[in-house]
Structures are given as C-alpha cells and as structure tokens.
Enzyme design. Structure first.
Site, mmCIF file in Angstrom:
data_model
loop_
_atom_site.group_PDB
_atom_site.id
_atom_site.type_symbol
_atom_site.label_atom_id
_atom_site.label_comp_id
_atom_site.label_asym_id
_atom_site.label_seq_id
_atom_site.Cartn_x
_atom_site.Cartn_y
_atom_site.Cartn_z
ATOM 1 C CD GLU A 125 -5.172 -3.873 2.561
ATOM 2 O OE1 GLU A 125 -5.430 -4.377 3.478
ATOM 3 O OE2 GLU A 125 -4.407 -2.403 2.808
ATOM 4 N N PRO A 126 -9.573 -1.244 -0.224
ATOM 5 C CG PRO A 126 -11.772 -0.739 -1.423
ATOM 6 C CD PRO A 126 -10.289 -1.992 -1.229
ATOM 7 N N GLY A 127 -10.155 1.948 1.582
ATOM 8 C CA GLY A 127 -10.833 2.407 2.500
ATOM 9 C C GLY A 127 -11.856 3.492 1.968
ATOM 10 N NE ARG A 128 -8.884 8.479 0.095
ATOM 11 C CZ ARG A 128 -8.299 9.413 1.102
ATOM 12 N NH1 ARG A 128 -9.505 10.661 0.976
ATOM 13 N NH2 ARG A 128 -7.110 9.286 1.945
ATOM 14 C CB CYS B 117 -11.277 27.043 22.444
ATOM 15 S SG CYS B 117 -10.744 28.940 23.029
ATOM 16 C CD GLU B 118 -6.361 24.131 18.106
ATOM 17 O OE1 GLU B 118 -6.216 23.939 18.950
ATOM 18 O OE2 GLU B 118 -5.359 23.991 16.982
ATOM 19 C CG HIS C 176 -1.964 1.696 1.271
ATOM 20 N ND1 HIS C 176 -2.823 1.825 0.665
ATOM 21 C CD2 HIS C 176 -1.166 2.503 2.578
ATOM 22 C CE1 HIS C 176 -3.466 2.854 0.941
ATOM 23 N NE2 HIS C 176 -2.671 3.480 2.007
ATOM 24 C CE1 TYR D 40 -8.551 6.534 7.183
ATOM 25 C CE2 TYR D 40 -9.061 7.194 4.579
ATOM 26 C CZ TYR D 40 -8.354 6.735 5.299
ATOM 27 O OH TYR D 40 -8.307 5.051 4.801
ATOM 28 N NE ARG E 208 -9.557 13.746 4.301
ATOM 29 C CZ ARG E 208 -10.145 13.947 3.039
ATOM 30 N NH1 ARG E 208 -10.474 14.082 2.499
ATOM 31 N NH2 ARG E 208 -8.811 13.386 2.734
#
Ligand code: LLP
Length: 425
Positions: free
Chosen positions: A273-276, A344-345, A196, A380, A312
């Site tokens: 082996e896909p995720g997205r 608060c950032e 990968h 994600y 992201r």
C-alpha cells in the site's frame, strides 16, 4: 530495485520539457509531475499480487487515473478520498479476481464515510473495534479487514510512527478475539489483515512485522484471504539515502504468506500500500526566486512558494533536493544559501532541520526572476497544501510523453473565499 540518482543543483527541464516554459505557461508556484516516474515505480512492485495506492500522498484525480490505468487499486482514508477514487474511475464492490478496487482505511467512520461505504459497497479496513459495530449496524454480512497495531512501530519521524501504545492507529493486537466476537454478532467476516507500521520502514524491523502478521492470521483463522503489508516504502531524498531492497522486502512477506497458506489451506493475496514510493520522485515544485537578500552572514533566496505549498520541511525538518534553473549560460559559482518562502512566519524555510534549525544549502548563484525547483515533492506536497496567508493552492501539471498537461488549475481568489459570508445585518 532502482538505483539512487545524483541530485544536481542545476537543471533546465523536467522529463524533457523546459522548466522556464512550464513556468511561463502555468505561472508559479506549480507542482509538475513526471508521469513516467510513477509508471516505473508501479512496475517495481509488480511482484505483489495487489498494489494499492495510498492516495493521501497525492490524490489529484489525474494521478489516480494514471495509477488505475496501470493496474493499481486504491486506498481511501476519508469520504473525500472515496469521492476522488470514484471520480477517477474506480468502483466499489469486488472485482472478478476478488480484489476490492477501493478500500476505506481509517480509525473512525464519520457519517459521510459510513454512508458512502454502504452506498458503494466499499470494503472497509477497520482501525478500531467500534467501526465493526458501526458498520454492522447498517450492513449485515459485510466482509472486512482489520488494521492491526502489533504493539511496536517505526517511522522517519516520531510523527509518522504508527505502531505501539503511543499510536492512535489500528486495533491493538490483543483485541483480535473481541473483534471476532463483534464481527460474528453482525454476520461480518474478517477476510483481511493489514499492518502499516509507519513511513520509513527498514528490513530488520520488517521481519518482526511479518512475524506479528503470521501470529494475527493464526488467531483469526482461515477466513483470511488477503494480507496487506501497508505502505512506508522509503525513497531517497538525497544521495546518502537509499531504496529498500525490494526483492528482500517481497521475499520476507511472500515467505510469511506461503507459510500461512500451507497452515490454513487457502490461498492468500499479498497487498502492498505505497503512497510516497509511487508519487514522491515524480513531483517537483517549480517556484520563482523573488528576492535574494543578505542578513548578516546569510544569503536568502526567497521564492514564491512557502509551507502553504510544501509543509514537510517545517513539519518534519524534511530534506528536499533543490535545483536552480539559470536563465543564461553565464558561469555560476556555488553559494551557501538559505531558501525560504513568502509567508509571514519565520519558520517558512525549506532548508531546515527537525526542531526548526535553519541550515544552508550549496546552490548556484542565482538572480531574482530565475526559477528554483523543490524536488521529490510529489508525495505529501500539494495534498498538504493550505491557504495560510490567503495564498491560493498551487497549480498542478503532469508531463506525459513530453507534453505538459494542466491537471489542476491554480485556485482563484474567488475560490479562496468561496463559502464565506458577510453578516446580513
Ligand atoms: N497506509 C497507511 C495506512 C498509512 O497511514 C500511510 C501513510 C500509507 C499507507 C502510506 O505511507 P507511505 O508509503 O507514503 O510512507 N505526511 C508524512 C507522511 C504521513 C504518512 C501517513 N500515512 C510525510 O510527509 O512524510
């Protein structure tokens, strides 16, 4: 290959279900997944012998179960992900056709993962030579896969590039001989090889990867029965981006596989082996606009989700399509806005580029109390959620055949503090 859709900035429904009704029923922020999109993406990949879902992208057990019922097996990168796979109905061991329903892919074993892998006979994809010895010490005669780093890589961001000397992932391609020795010492057989190389791969680069895989298989020899192309199939997050040409992608891998089958004289399964690719486009983060404010020249839409829900943009400067759900039919002009969250950032901005530069988005004029949807958030998204600023994790809802099902309750404030203790004194 699917066609890239348009990304309208105004919408009212997800898979035919009113967004306002979803928001009223489940409150906001809530991730909403369209199950049909996941099923379509699975269908796109059916030319591969095995589709192994990289559940790190979105590991809700209802999503895993949906994948399982559609013929997809699963990857697990931690003890927690092995538990999720088991809870969703996957089993350890090997199926009648030689497929491992669960594969543990990692660069290390922690004790929990090693214990679970042995207890449930889970196939291990070793990302470091030490893992071979650690497994061998507790289980003789296992079959394993080696995750190889071929010495080069690629990624949509430097943080998702998983090949080359700078990467901690996989076994360096020059150490195959050492791994064969270690495996032999423990009666372990290397039956699979896996590469990968990073998320966001392209075809030119892929030909190089296939060549490296062929070379590695030759070095290991005819114990190899499976090769895995890893994940990294891109999805378009805006209309300038595209899908990879899946036919070409498959053909490149298939040619390598066939060449190796002829050379080694045994049949070799081709895994992907896909995720997205399976989950990104199905997911939408539904938020409510809680403030519309002007800071000098800039207009900010502040919503009730932040980088605690979708990290992201702040992590990679990732672009997510955004749409507004107008509460009435009044004509709306487009305005250039910055979209941010409640944290608060100052980096809690969804419209930002890599490096933290705030950018603007042209969106319909909108009011407090209206909803705003962050799209392509199924991969994600929720899995990278945190409790920063003591924000409860968002709810998750899956739409199946026009009905919205709750697949994860919003965390309660009790959940948030579970396990914390006041001092006894
Ligand atoms: N297989 C392995 C061994 C991986 O490390 C990954 C992702 C995948 C498969 C799935 O890659 P995909 O098909 O989803 O691109 N958080 C980042 C992505 C990190 C990817 C980590 N590994 C993001 O939000 O873009």
């Amino acid at each position: 290959m699917p066609t890239v859709g348009s990304f309208p900035t105004s919408r009212h429904d997800i898979a035919g279900v009113s967004i306002a009704e979803i928001a009223q029923q489940f409150s906001t922020p809530t991730f909403v997944y369209d199950s049909a999109v996941i099923v379509e993406r699975i269908e796109d990949l059916k030319s591969f012998d095995v589709i192994r879902y990289a559940q790190k992208a979105c590991s809700n057990i209802a999503i895993l179960d949906l994948a399982r019922r559609n013929g997809v097996v699963v990857d697990a990168v931690s003890a927690g992900e092995i538990h999720r796979a088991l809870r969703a109905g996957y089993q350890g061991g090997t199926n009648a056709d030689g497929t491992h329903e669960i594969v543990y892919t990692a660069d290390i074993f922690d004790q929990d993962a090693l214990d679970l892998a042995v207890e449930h006979d889970i196939h291990v994809n070793c990302g470091s030579p030490d893992m071979i010895d650690q497994l061998g010490a507790v289980k003789r005669g296992a079959e394993i896969t080696l995750r190889l780093n071929p010495g080069f890589g690629h990624g949509h961001s430097q943080k998702t590039n998983t090949g080359g000397q700078q990467s901690k992932h996989g076994i360096w391609y020059e150490q195959i001989e050492d791994c064969k020795q270690r495996a032999a010492n423990h009666g372990i057989t290397i039956t699979g090889l896996h590469m990968h190389i990073g998320s966001g791969t392209d075809l030119e680069h892929l030909a190089q990867v296939c060549g490296a895989m062929e070379q590695a298989v030759r070095e290991v020899g005819n114990t190899i029965t499976t090769i895995s192309a890893g994940g990294g199939l891109p999805v378009p997050y805006n209309s300038d981006q595209s899908y990879v040409d899946l036919d070409k992608y498959f053909t490149l891998w298939d040619q390598s596989r066939k060449k190796l089958e002829a050379e080694l004289g045994n049949s070799i399964k081709l895994e992907i082996e896909p995720g997205r690719y399976l989950s990104a486009e199905s997911g939408n983060l539904v938020t409510e606009i809680r403030a519309v404010k002007k800071m000098g020249e800039n207009i900010f839409y502040l919503v009730d989700a932040g980088f605690n829900n979708l990290a992201r943009p702040i992590m990679y400067g990732s672009y997510h399509p955004i749409s507004v759900v107008a509460a009435d039919d009044s004509p709306r002009e487009d305005v250039e806005v910055v979209v941010g969250g409640p944290l608060c950032e100052s980096g809690d901005i969804f419209t930002q580029e890599e490096g933290g530069f705030v950018s603007k988005r042209s969106l319909p004029q909108a009011n407090v109390g209206e909803y705003l949807v962050l799209e392509c958030a199924g991969a994600y998204g929720s899995v990278m959620g945190s409790n920063y600023n003591s924000k409860p994790l968002a709810a998750e809802v899956m739409i199946v055949d026009g009905l919205a099902h709750l697949i994860r309750e919003r965390q309660s404030y009790d959940d948030l503090m579970r396990g914390e203790r006041l001092l006894d004194t």
